[in-house]
Design a protein around this motif. Sequence first.
Motif, mmCIF file in Angstrom:
data_model
loop_
_atom_site.group_PDB
_atom_site.id
_atom_site.type_symbol
_atom_site.label_atom_id
_atom_site.label_comp_id
_atom_site.label_asym_id
_atom_site.label_seq_id
_atom_site.Cartn_x
_atom_site.Cartn_y
_atom_site.Cartn_z
ATOM 1 N N LEU A 298 -31.327 -57.211 -45.780
ATOM 2 C CA LEU A 298 -32.304 -56.552 -44.913
ATOM 3 C C LEU A 298 -31.909 -55.132 -44.515
ATOM 4 O O LEU A 298 -32.776 -54.332 -44.150
ATOM 5 C CB LEU A 298 -32.550 -57.397 -43.660
ATOM 6 C CG LEU A 298 -33.205 -58.762 -43.898
ATOM 7 C CD1 LEU A 298 -33.573 -59.417 -42.575
ATOM 8 C CD2 LEU A 298 -34.433 -58.654 -44.799
ATOM 9 N N LEU A 318 -32.491 -64.571 -38.746
ATOM 10 C CA LEU A 318 -33.322 -63.369 -38.769
ATOM 11 C C LEU A 318 -33.342 -62.686 -37.405
ATOM 12 O O LEU A 318 -33.212 -61.455 -37.306
ATOM 13 C CB LEU A 318 -34.739 -63.745 -39.198
ATOM 14 C CG LEU A 318 -35.778 -62.621 -39.193
ATOM 15 C CD1 LEU A 318 -35.401 -61.534 -40.192
ATOM 16 C CD2 LEU A 318 -37.162 -63.186 -39.506
ATOM 17 N N THR A 322 -31.798 -58.882 -36.816
ATOM 18 C CA THR A 322 -32.748 -57.826 -36.442
ATOM 19 C C THR A 322 -32.684 -57.497 -34.955
ATOM 20 O O THR A 322 -33.491 -56.702 -34.469
ATOM 21 C CB THR A 322 -34.188 -58.242 -36.793
ATOM 22 O OG1 THR A 322 -34.517 -59.442 -36.068
ATOM 23 C CG2 THR A 322 -34.345 -58.482 -38.283
ATOM 24 N N THR A 330 -33.010 -52.483 -40.135
ATOM 25 C CA THR A 330 -33.573 -53.564 -40.956
ATOM 26 C C THR A 330 -35.098 -53.506 -41.029
ATOM 27 O O THR A 330 -35.718 -54.317 -41.717
ATOM 28 C CB THR A 330 -33.146 -54.937 -40.393
ATOM 29 O OG1 THR A 330 -33.473 -54.994 -38.998
ATOM 30 C CG2 THR A 330 -31.651 -55.151 -40.570
ATOM 31 N N CYS A 334 -37.961 -55.078 -43.990
ATOM 32 C CA CYS A 334 -38.870 -56.092 -43.447
ATOM 33 C C CYS A 334 -40.331 -55.666 -43.600
ATOM 34 O O CYS A 334 -41.220 -56.512 -43.738
ATOM 35 C CB CYS A 334 -38.545 -56.359 -41.977
ATOM 36 S SG CYS A 334 -36.988 -57.265 -41.737
ATOM 37 N N LEU A 340 -43.861 -64.367 -45.524
ATOM 38 C CA LEU A 340 -42.671 -64.720 -44.759
ATOM 39 C C LEU A 340 -42.700 -66.213 -44.449
ATOM 40 O O LEU A 340 -43.590 -66.697 -43.747
ATOM 41 C CB LEU A 340 -42.620 -63.913 -43.462
ATOM 42 C CG LEU A 340 -41.421 -64.158 -42.543
ATOM 43 C CD1 LEU A 340 -40.119 -63.765 -43.237
ATOM 44 C CD2 LEU A 340 -41.581 -63.390 -41.232
ATOM 45 N N TYR A 356 -42.974 -56.673 -36.433
ATOM 46 C CA TYR A 356 -41.813 -56.308 -37.246
ATOM 47 C C TYR A 356 -42.086 -56.472 -38.742
ATOM 48 O O TYR A 356 -41.479 -55.802 -39.573
ATOM 49 C CB TYR A 356 -40.615 -57.167 -36.833
ATOM 50 C CG TYR A 356 -39.282 -56.511 -37.095
ATOM 51 C CD1 TYR A 356 -38.831 -55.465 -36.294
ATOM 52 C CD2 TYR A 356 -38.467 -56.933 -38.138
ATOM 53 C CE1 TYR A 356 -37.612 -54.859 -36.522
ATOM 54 C CE2 TYR A 356 -37.242 -56.336 -38.379
ATOM 55 C CZ TYR A 356 -36.821 -55.295 -37.564
ATOM 56 O OH TYR A 356 -35.605 -54.689 -37.799
ATOM 57 N N PHE A 357 -42.993 -57.395 -39.066
ATOM 58 C CA PHE A 357 -43.415 -57.615 -40.458
ATOM 59 C C PHE A 357 -44.912 -57.306 -40.544
ATOM 60 O O PHE A 357 -45.740 -58.216 -40.653
ATOM 61 C CB PHE A 357 -43.143 -59.054 -40.890
ATOM 62 C CG PHE A 357 -41.689 -59.422 -40.964
ATOM 63 C CD1 PHE A 357 -40.990 -59.309 -42.159
ATOM 64 C CD2 PHE A 357 -41.011 -59.885 -39.839
ATOM 65 C CE1 PHE A 357 -39.647 -59.653 -42.236
ATOM 66 C CE2 PHE A 357 -39.670 -60.232 -39.907
ATOM 67 C CZ PHE A 357 -38.984 -60.107 -41.106
#
Length: 363
Positions: A298, A318, A322, A330, A334, A340, A356-357
């Motif tokens: 990551l 994770l 992060t 990271t 991501c 995911l 974050y994603f």
Amino acid sequence: MMNNLIHLTFYDTSYRNIVRFMTDVPSSKFSSSTLLTLNIKAHNFDDFLYILDGRFNNLQSLYIDLIKICFSSKQIKNQGKIPNLKCFNLSCFLETWNYNTLIVPLLHRMLNLEKLGLYIMTYVKERFIDGNSLKEDILHHLTKIKHFDFDIYSYIYMKNQLNFPSKEDIQQTFKDFPCTKVISCVDYIHKRKQAQCHVYSYPFLMEFYEQITNNFPGGFYPYVRIVSLYDEHPFEHEFFLQISLAFPLMGRLTLFNYCSQNVKQSIDINQNFEIIRYYHLIELDIRQCHDDYTEEFLLHTKTYLHNSISLDIDLESLARITQNFTRNETRINCSKVNELFLYGESENLIQSLQNYFPFAEID
């Protein structure tokens, strides 16, 4: 009956769509005296034996990919010699215990075989499959073979044995073996109480290379698309660099390793890790590994990922790496995840995960 048929491919990349000869294709309705080449994915060894029961009596080339090789109670007639078969490739998805009892006797029926491909994983009791056993069990019986490609894993459960052969011992058995090059690798996995030997002809033609350890012998594998890594010792950054160069078209990578890395990137020390680039990787499974490997993949200062990655990962790992979905180092990798798959309870973290994603479908 299939009149005038010469070549037939019954194959799908998914193991869900497979032929079941015993139930789907009765002998009287599926046969041909003209078929010369058959490429098929089937369920088990019985399906395979049905193919060779005389329904395709002039078959010259057979490529078969099985899910499993095991005994059954079925009585299949006509298991005599197969004199017309000249080319035979056998691969199997799952491990078998029946190399000596099913596979070797079957090969002995193919008297005039000239080209053989054998791609299997098998448990053995006392002796690895090496150059000597391949010569004794196969080549001495099939004297017309001109070309032999293979990728064979053999496993032994470690009980009271003290003296297992080394990689050098195995390699020595391939001296004067009728292949241009053979590569051997031996590993002893103490947590599993298992010894494993991997021997294969090189260049390597398979799309899979499984259970790679730190003893990976290197080389170049342009056909491999699926790779798995497993060890009881840490994988360092340089090891992943070696993997990326050896498998340039790797599309799927699975990692099993709970050992912490010895060399780590520190915020306080300016360490210059070479960035590893995975240009074709689209599936990454790092759910069964130490936090160090979550960070390995990551951190954008260590790993470059292509866009549209499917990521399987442990949620707690994770969150730690992060820094509860706030760490900038990271964030870049991501943001490249489009699928995911989380292992752990994520209900209270949905908003943080989505931020974050931003491009990921979260499951």
